[in-house]
Design an enzyme around this catalytic site. Sequence first.
Site, PDB file in Angstrom:
ATOM      1  N   CYS A   4       2.567  -3.475   4.174  1.00 17.01           N
ATOM      2  CA  CYS A   4       1.751  -2.279   4.244  1.00 17.01           C
ATOM      3  C   CYS A   4       2.719  -1.558   5.891  1.00 17.01           C
ATOM      4  CB  CYS A   4       0.420  -3.127   4.087  1.00 17.01           C
ATOM      5  SG  CYS A   4      -0.233  -3.894   5.673  1.00 17.01           S
ATOM      6  N   HIS A  21       6.107 -31.653   7.900  1.00 17.91           N
ATOM      7  CA  HIS A  21       5.868 -30.878   7.479  1.00 17.91           C
ATOM      8  C   HIS A  21       4.744 -30.562   6.756  1.00 17.91           C
ATOM      9  CE1 HIS A  21       8.100 -29.163  10.431  1.00 17.91           C
ATOM     10  NE2 HIS A  21       9.531 -30.059   9.705  1.00 17.91           N
ATOM     11  N   THR A  63       2.003  -2.134   8.427  1.00 21.71           N
ATOM     12  CA  THR A  63       2.410  -2.954  10.041  1.00 21.71           C
ATOM     13  C   THR A  63       2.456  -4.875   9.522  1.00 21.71           C
ATOM     14  OG1 THR A  63       0.060  -4.344   9.926  1.00 21.71           O
ATOM     15  CG2 THR A  63       1.072  -2.095  11.585  1.00 21.71           C
ATOM     16  N   ASP A  68       1.326  -1.309  -0.141  1.00 22.30           N
ATOM     17  CA  ASP A  68      -0.471   0.444   0.116  1.00 22.30           C
ATOM     18  C   ASP A  68       1.036   1.348  -0.208  1.00 22.30           C
ATOM     19  OD1 ASP A  68       0.647   0.027   2.712  1.00 22.30           O
ATOM     20  OD2 ASP A  68      -0.991  -0.229   3.508  1.00 22.30           O
ATOM     21  N   HIS A  70       9.361 -24.785   7.517  1.00 13.47           N
ATOM     22  CA  HIS A  70       8.243 -25.853   7.932  1.00 13.47           C
ATOM     23  C   HIS A  70       6.674 -25.460   6.509  1.00 13.47           C
ATOM     24  CE1 HIS A  70      11.136 -26.445  11.210  1.00 13.47           C
ATOM     25  NE2 HIS A  70      11.476 -26.370  10.361  1.00 13.47           N
TER      26      HIS A  70
END
Length: 149
Positions: free
Chosen positions: A69, A137, A71, A12, A102
């Site tokens: 973005c 995994h 965060t 963004d 993993h």
Amino acid sequence: MSDTKRLVMSSDHAAIELRQALAAHIATLGWEVVDIGPTTPESTHYPDHGAAAAQRVASGDCQLGIILCGTGQGIMMAANKVKGIRCGVCSDAFSARMIRAHNNANMLSLGARVVGEGLAMDIVEAYLGAEFEGGRHGTRVDMIMALEG
């Protein structure tokens, strides 16, 4: 079939500068970077950018994606709504390596207001340098993917 490694990037407005710096760095690592913007600082909606990048990965056009973005959280949530996407937000290199090794994550999300450029480059290098380990995994990733219905 081409040997070109393609990686899509988007963000963004809060992460344009960091995205562009990372894109230039990733290109030096041998990846073809498909940067789908934005390029101007006007406010944009991170769900649109996360979904657009995720569609490029889900379609097979790009093998991996990196999205950003403020965060890293919101854009990651949007990307994970696209079928076939496994995206994790990371603020350290160990987690970035583990989501590939993993969880077979096909997308990485970063917070431009959380990590600086140097740390972001370390995180990206750890993510791109890791390979999925499979085995137990793989069973767990299959279980995650089965939740999509």
